[in-house]
Structures are given as structure tokens and as C-alpha cells.
Design a protein around this motif. Structure first.
Motif, mmCIF file in Angstrom:
data_model
loop_
_atom_site.group_PDB
_atom_site.id
_atom_site.type_symbol
_atom_site.label_atom_id
_atom_site.label_comp_id
_atom_site.label_asym_id
_atom_site.label_seq_id
_atom_site.Cartn_x
_atom_site.Cartn_y
_atom_site.Cartn_z
ATOM 1 N N THR A 198 -60.461 -45.165 22.614
ATOM 2 C CA THR A 198 -59.745 -44.976 21.681
ATOM 3 C C THR A 198 -59.518 -46.419 20.980
ATOM 4 O O THR A 198 -59.473 -46.435 19.760
ATOM 5 C CB THR A 198 -58.149 -44.217 21.688
ATOM 6 O OG1 THR A 198 -57.677 -45.202 22.615
ATOM 7 C CG2 THR A 198 -58.607 -42.914 22.508
ATOM 8 N N ASP A 199 -59.404 -47.543 21.619
ATOM 9 C CA ASP A 199 -59.035 -48.689 20.980
ATOM 10 C C ASP A 199 -60.581 -49.186 20.322
ATOM 11 O O ASP A 199 -60.424 -49.829 18.976
ATOM 12 C CB ASP A 199 -58.861 -49.823 22.042
ATOM 13 C CG ASP A 199 -57.399 -49.924 22.212
ATOM 14 O OD1 ASP A 199 -56.396 -49.299 21.863
ATOM 15 O OD2 ASP A 199 -56.807 -50.706 23.348
ATOM 16 N N LYS A 200 -61.673 -48.933 21.147
ATOM 17 C CA LYS A 200 -62.825 -49.207 20.281
ATOM 18 C C LYS A 200 -63.234 -48.444 19.365
ATOM 19 O O LYS A 200 -64.067 -48.764 18.504
ATOM 20 C CB LYS A 200 -63.875 -49.657 21.540
ATOM 21 C CG LYS A 200 -63.539 -50.625 22.661
ATOM 22 C CD LYS A 200 -63.333 -52.032 21.954
ATOM 23 C CE LYS A 200 -64.535 -52.560 21.670
ATOM 24 N NZ LYS A 200 -64.360 -54.134 21.242
ATOM 25 N N ASP A 260 -61.649 -49.422 16.193
ATOM 26 C CA ASP A 260 -62.107 -50.586 15.887
ATOM 27 C C ASP A 260 -63.735 -50.391 15.064
ATOM 28 O O ASP A 260 -63.963 -50.824 14.185
ATOM 29 C CB ASP A 260 -62.449 -51.697 16.883
ATOM 30 C CG ASP A 260 -61.233 -52.079 17.346
ATOM 31 O OD1 ASP A 260 -60.279 -52.333 16.711
ATOM 32 O OD2 ASP A 260 -61.378 -52.898 18.570
ATOM 33 N N ARG A 317 -56.730 -43.668 14.002
ATOM 34 C CA ARG A 317 -55.815 -44.265 14.841
ATOM 35 C C ARG A 317 -54.712 -43.605 15.629
ATOM 36 O O ARG A 317 -54.059 -44.458 16.504
ATOM 37 C CB ARG A 317 -54.660 -44.853 13.180
ATOM 38 C CG ARG A 317 -53.651 -45.801 13.786
ATOM 39 C CD ARG A 317 -54.395 -47.268 14.397
ATOM 40 N NE ARG A 317 -53.268 -48.050 14.773
ATOM 41 C CZ ARG A 317 -52.683 -47.933 15.916
ATOM 42 N NH1 ARG A 317 -52.733 -47.147 17.001
ATOM 43 N NH2 ARG A 317 -51.871 -48.966 16.248
ATOM 44 N N MET A 329 -54.947 -44.125 19.868
ATOM 45 C CA MET A 329 -54.375 -45.014 20.285
ATOM 46 C C MET A 329 -53.062 -44.876 20.840
ATOM 47 O O MET A 329 -52.425 -45.444 21.669
ATOM 48 C CB MET A 329 -54.572 -46.162 19.810
ATOM 49 C CG MET A 329 -56.150 -46.561 19.100
ATOM 50 S SD MET A 329 -56.123 -47.627 17.769
ATOM 51 C CE MET A 329 -55.532 -49.184 18.632
ATOM 52 N N ASN A 343 -51.548 -46.556 24.470
ATOM 53 C CA ASN A 343 -52.526 -47.258 25.374
ATOM 54 C C ASN A 343 -52.021 -48.414 26.275
ATOM 55 O O ASN A 343 -52.697 -48.740 27.206
ATOM 56 C CB ASN A 343 -53.551 -47.808 24.237
ATOM 57 C CG ASN A 343 -54.781 -46.744 24.053
ATOM 58 O OD1 ASN A 343 -54.671 -45.664 24.337
ATOM 59 N ND2 ASN A 343 -55.683 -46.819 23.050
ATOM 60 N N TYR A 371 -53.499 -54.847 30.082
ATOM 61 C CA TYR A 371 -54.184 -54.225 28.947
ATOM 62 C C TYR A 371 -55.663 -54.859 29.078
ATOM 63 O O TYR A 371 -56.748 -54.244 28.566
ATOM 64 C CB TYR A 371 -53.559 -54.679 27.425
ATOM 65 C CG TYR A 371 -53.736 -53.734 26.522
ATOM 66 C CD1 TYR A 371 -52.922 -52.737 26.387
ATOM 67 C CD2 TYR A 371 -54.906 -53.745 25.835
ATOM 68 C CE1 TYR A 371 -53.084 -51.714 25.155
ATOM 69 C CE2 TYR A 371 -55.017 -52.882 24.679
ATOM 70 C CZ TYR A 371 -54.290 -51.820 24.554
ATOM 71 O OH TYR A 371 -54.742 -50.948 23.394
ATOM 72 N N HIS A 414 -59.609 -53.076 29.511
ATOM 73 C CA HIS A 414 -60.744 -53.449 28.459
ATOM 74 C C HIS A 414 -61.636 -53.893 29.394
ATOM 75 O O HIS A 414 -62.830 -53.556 29.157
ATOM 76 C CB HIS A 414 -60.425 -54.234 27.184
ATOM 77 C CG HIS A 414 -59.784 -53.495 26.387
ATOM 78 N ND1 HIS A 414 -60.618 -53.478 25.037
ATOM 79 C CD2 HIS A 414 -58.833 -52.878 26.374
ATOM 80 C CE1 HIS A 414 -59.860 -52.648 23.987
ATOM 81 N NE2 HIS A 414 -58.805 -52.304 24.715
#
Length: 592
Positions: free
Chosen positions: A396-398, A401, A429, A432, A438, A516, A520
Motif C-alpha cells: 500500500t505504501d508503494k 507512491d 491513500r 495505507m 502501516n 518501518y 520495507h
């Protein structure tokens, strides 16, 4: 209007060339040959692109409305929902005993990607129902299953999960919703829940809420929480709908995105509910739904970015701006298309390499869930549990992005609503945030999942990657570009895990300050592993003279990009982790 094209060929490649679905020893998998899965995916893709995708912008612009206590969905959603139901898509991987088609979960995930990419807000109505179905199927009594599941499989009735309250989100031990036991075995549920996706709407006859509440005698914290089935309309003994229950919509949330989904404030005023699972063991039952939902949100994270990438790619090929630095590529026109410029290529390759790796990771995770559920494979279940926060958090972060990168390619047009790129960014958005923000996923990964069962599952992951690299050590075509980078990245991940083991007990902040980055780092290693597996499959097909050579060579070029340009980020994340807690915790709170 934005375009969307279902990526059937790439889904087929992952399912058959990488996962080798029809060769699996799991029940029913031998029937999933290429022709069968292609027919399923083609039909789902047609529905997604022709029916759901055109409604995406409609849902965004109209949103949902609360009128005299009734939630109205955007124009066309009702007809589209009927089309999804009539096609049997809500029942694809559900139990045949309750009207399902009994396909593996991985097929539900594959078709789910198509529906989410086409219209994420719309798909949430059936997606959340599937999660509620799974919880009742796993923890319900025979009577509860007979009463609720057939209608939920067909989506004549939809489902929700109710956790969050105005004063508590992640810390569910603080919840105040009460459950008062009655002489007939039911409970009266009183309290307020917020952020309830698909909490009410006009698409189904009934809404079956799964509600966390505290019954007497449970004690403090999460140990005192129970889970209850609370229908919008009570169900008579013959299965027909009875009177309205004491549950109502207090308000609709005004959100940044997913406007087409009704996110409700739900008020429970002595609503009648029935215990699901064991008394005071509600978190156990709810986690059945939450784990599925978190994997589903990970899918949303990348699936929402797929149409953003497709539209950015089309724009980059069509929009004429400037000349290639090496000389005109389109001499007949006044300028070259954007795609000739290296920085546009960089952006598109970042998007493409992430999306294809994310797809493989998600389908692999779904296949592990099938192995856990169908074969009772405890190792597969443990690996899925370990990977859930990585899939949810990293993808979801990537994925967000990626939507931003896609929007950027359109320049000013990407910021103008009529081009549709803004919606992809706004919709992505939320992924996340919901189903556990996250940062919480990272804490879960480092604080709980690494040490689960004595670290057995993370060690199994390391061994799996190590064994794979050893098996491919003589694969001269791939060692330098795929296997060596994967080994180096996996070593970074193991070094980070050892740092936590050595420092975490003495100073927990040393571990949590790096959680975090660890999530990743782990995410990059898993995508590196997926790309290495895809490269092996593509190279084998090329060597055998099978398949579409152009597609396979493109797969290898895309994979090499990820291994060279993205996977080296593991070293950066490791350096941050090894800096410990001091840079994060040194500044006093009042100095911020």
C-alpha cells in the motif's frame, strides 16, 4: 475518461508459469488449466472494463447520500451489483454447501484484482461481505451458517466488520460498546462504531454486521471482547426478513477518496445480536476477517495503481514534448513523445516493475492460504501470518507512491479532475490507513511476527530464499542479474533481524524505531524473490521456445530493472535500522 485494460496475460503468467497452479497437489487445482483460468479471467476482465470501470468516475463525483435514514449509492451501482451477482462472481471461492463455486482462494484474488482496478469503491461492497462470510464460516454454529451464509455468498445480503469507535482505533481494549445477555441467548448491543465501510446501502436486502462489544465478566482490555452477528433486519425462522433491528446510520463520512463506498457512523441502540465464536474470545474470531481484509487491502494498494500506470503510459506515448537528447525520434512532428525521455522511462519502469512484482507476491500469498486451508499446512499458515503485515504495509505504501508517479507524468493535466488521475491518488491513500495503519503493521511485524513460534517462520523464509538461490546457482543466464542481488538483499534482511534480536531485549526502542524500515526491507526482498522466480520461468520458456517471446523478454528486462534500481534500497533500510533508537528518540517531546 480514464482507460482500464485487464492484464490477463500477466495474471496467466504468474498463475501457470510461476505458481504452476494446475500442477499443485491441492484439491481441485488439477482442473485449473490455462484454458479454464483464461476463460474465467477474460469474463471477469470484460465485466471490469465495460461495466465497473465506467462507473468509477461516477462514484467519485456523486458519492453516497443519506436520505431520511436510507443510504443511496451512486447512479448505476445497483445495476452493476446485479451484474456481478448474476455472474456468480461473489460466490467464486465460497463453500459449495452454501451456494459457492468452490474455486481456490487464489482465483478469487486474481479476479478481485480486476474488479478493484476497475472500481475500488464499488468492489468493497462485495469484498467486505466475503470477509464477514469467512468469519462466520470459520466460527459460526451450524444454525448461523445455514441462516446467513447462503444469502451472503450470493450477496443478497452483504456484510461488514465493526471495530473502531470514536475514542479508540488500534487500541481496541478501550472500546465501550456493550453487550447485555438475554434469556433467549441473544444479546442487546449498545454503542457507536465509526469508519464502517459499506455500513449501509441500497444494494442488498439486508446488511449483516459483525460487531465487537464487551459482555459482562470479560475483564479489562481485549481479553474481554466478544464478537456478535447483528443484522440490519432480524431474520425469521423460515429465513424471511423480519422487523428492523436497533441499528441505524448516524452519518456518512466525507472522505478524501473512495466516495462511491458508504463509510458510515453506525449507532447500536439495544440492537439484537448473537455471539459468534466463544464468549470473550472475539478477537480470535475477528482476526479471521481482519487477516483476509489486510491481504485484500494489500491487493487494493497495487491494484488501484494499475489503471493509473496504464493511463500514464498511454499519455507518455501520445503527448509530444521536447526532443530526445540523442536526436529526434519523431522527425515528422514538432516534438517527440514523452516516453523518449530517460526520466519518464525511469518513472514508468518504477511503476511497471513494482506492479508486476506486487501481483506475483499477492497471488503467491493467496496460494499459500489455499495450501493452509485445503491441506492444513501449518508451515504455509505461519508464512502467511508472517507476510500479512508486509503485504499490507509495503504494497500500500508503494502502491500510493506509484499512483503519484503516474499522476506526475501527466503534469498539470494530472492535477485536473477531468483526467481522472487525481481519483487514483485519492482512492489509493486510504489503503495505507485502514485495516491497521502501516506503522502498526510494522510494529506487528517486528514486535510479534518475527518471534512467533520461536522465530520458526522467518527462518523458514530465509531458508526458502537460500534454497532457491542454491538451486539456481548454475543458471548462468540469471545468476548475475537476479540470483546474486537476491542473495545480497536477503543477507541485509537477516542482518537486520539479528540486530533486533541482539538489541531489542535490552532496549525495545532499538527494534521499534527500525520497524518501518524493516517492513520495507522485507517487502523489497519478497519482491526480489518474486522477480527472481518470474525470471526463472521466463528464461525457461524462452529456452524451450514456448510462449510469447516478446512478452517473456519484456519480463526479464523489467525484472532486471527492479533488481538493479529498487532492490539496492535494502542497504539503505539496513543502515537506518542499525542507527538504533537514538536518532529517533533523542529529541525531547517539548522540543518538537
Amino acid at each position: 475518461m480514464p482507460i482500464y485494460s485487464a492484464p490477463i496475460r500477466d495474471l496467466q503468467f504468474v498463475l501457470h508459469d510461476v505458481l504452476k497452479l494446475s500442477q499443485s497437489d491441492l484439491p481441485g487445482h488439477d482442473e485449473l488449466d490455462r484454458d479454464f483460468t483464461e476463460a474465467v479471467l477474460e469474463a471477469a476482465g470484460k465485466l471490469a472494463s465495460e461495466v465497473l470501470a465506467p462507473l468509477n468516475i461516477v462514484g467519485d463525483r456523486q458519492g453516497c447520500r443519506l436520505e431520511n435514514g436510507v443510504v443511496r449509492t451512486p447512479d448505476g451501482f445497483d445495476r452493476a451489483f446485479e451484474a456481478v451477482k448474476e455472474g456468480g462472481w461473489t460466490a467464486l471461492d465460497c463453500d459449495p454447501e452454501y451456494g459457492g463455486q468452490g474455486m481456490p482462494y487464489v482465483m478469487g484474488v486474481a479476479t478481485g484484482e480486476l474488479f478493484v482496478s476497475a472500481n475500488m469503491a464499488f468492489n468493497m461492497y462485495q469484498g467486505l461481505t466475503h470477509g464477514a462470510y469467512s468469519a462466520i464460516h470459520a466460527h459460526g454454529t451450524d444454525e448461523q451458517k445455514r441462516t446467513f451464509l447462503p444469502k451472503m455468498v450470493s450477496c443478497d445480503w452483504t456484510g461488514t466488520m465493526n471495530l473502531t469507535e470514536p475514542h479508540c482505533g488500534t487500541d481496541l481494549g478501550l472500546l465501550r460498546t456493550k453487550a447485555e445477555p438475554q434469556d433467549d441467548g441473544s444479546y442487546l448491543i449498545t454503542g457507536q462504531k465509526i469508519f464502517i465501510s459499506a455500513g449501509d446501502h441500497d444494494l442488498a436486502e439486508n446488511v449483516i454486521h459483525l460487531v465487537l462489544a464487551k459482555a459482562p465478566g470479560g475483564g479489562e482490555g481485549t481479553k474481554g471482547i466478544s464478537l456478535f452477528i447483528v443484522p440490519k433486519f432480524l431474520v425469521n425462522e423460515d429465513g424471511s426478513l423480519g422487523e428492523r433491528n436497533g441499528v441505524s446510520v448516524g452519518a456518512l463520512e466525507h472522505k478524501m477518496g473512495i466516495h462511491g463506498n458508504a463509510t458510515c457512523v453506525m449507532n447500536y441502540d439495544g440492537a439484537r445480536g448473537w455471539l459468534l465464536g466463544d464468549l470473550h474470545k472475539g478477537m480470535r474470531a475477528m482476526f479471521t476477517m481482519m487477516n483476509e481484509a489486510r491481504l485484500g487491502v494489500g491487493l487494493q494498494g497495487y491494484a488501484c495503481a494499475i489503471p493509473a500506470y496504464q493511463n500514464a503510459l498511454a499519455y507518455a506515448k501520445d503527448r509530444l514534448q521536447g526532443r530526445a537528447v540523442t536526436g529526434a525520434q519523431n522527425a515528422a512532428a514538432a516534438a517527440d513523445p514523452l516516453i523518449v525521455h530517460p526520466d519518464i522511462r525511469r518513472s514508468l519502469m518504477d511503476q511497471k516493475s513494482f506492479l508486476e512484482g506486487a501481483r506475483a507476491l499477492t497471488l503467491w500469498g493467496a496460494h499459500l492460504i489455499d495450501r493452509s486451508n485445503m491441506a492444513g499446512d501449518a508451515d504455509a499458515e505461519g508464512l502467511v501470518s508472517l507476510m500479512t503485515p508486509v503485504v499490507k504495509g509495503f504494497l500500500t505504501d508503494k502502491g500510493f507512491d506509484t499512483t503519484v508517479l503516474a499522476q506526475q507524468i501527466l503534469g498539470g493535466h494530472g492535477y485536473v479532475e477531468e483526467w481522472g488521475m487525481s481519483q487514483f491518488v485519492r482512492d489509493a491513500r486510504i489503503t495505507m490507513i485502514y485495516e491497521g495503519a502501516n506503522g502498526v503493521q510494522a510494529l506487528d511485524l517486528v514486535g510479534r511476527k518475527l518471534a512467533q513460534d520461536g522465530g520458526k517462520h522467518v527462518m523458514a523464509f530465509f531458508d526458502m530464499v537460500k534454497s532457491f538461490c542454491k538451486e539456481q546457482s548454475d543458471n548462468e543466464a540469471l545468476v548475475a542479474d537476479f540470483i546474486a542481488p537476491l542473495k545480497a538483499a536477503s543477507k541485509d534482511l537477516q542482518t537486520a533481524a539479528m540486530f533486533f534480536m541482539e538489541r531489542g531485549m535490552k532496549n525495545p526502542n532499538d527494534a521499534l524505531s527500525g520497524s518501518y524500515d524493516f517492513m520495507h526491507l522485507f517487502g523489497h526482498v519478497t519482491l526480489g524473490y518474486m522477480w527472481a522466480r518470474m525470471a526463472v520461468a521466463a528464461q525457461a520458456a524462452l529456452d524451450a521456445g514456448e510462449g510469447d517471446a516478446g512478452f517473456l523478454r519484456t519480463k526479464l528486462v523489467t525484472g532486471r530493472y527492479y533488481m538493479k534500481r529498487q532492490l539496492p534500497m535494502t542497504a539503505t533500510h539496513l543502515a537506518r535500522i542499525q542507527s538504533g533508537a537514538a536518532p529517533v528518540m533523542e529529541l525531547e517531546a517539548e522540543a518538537f
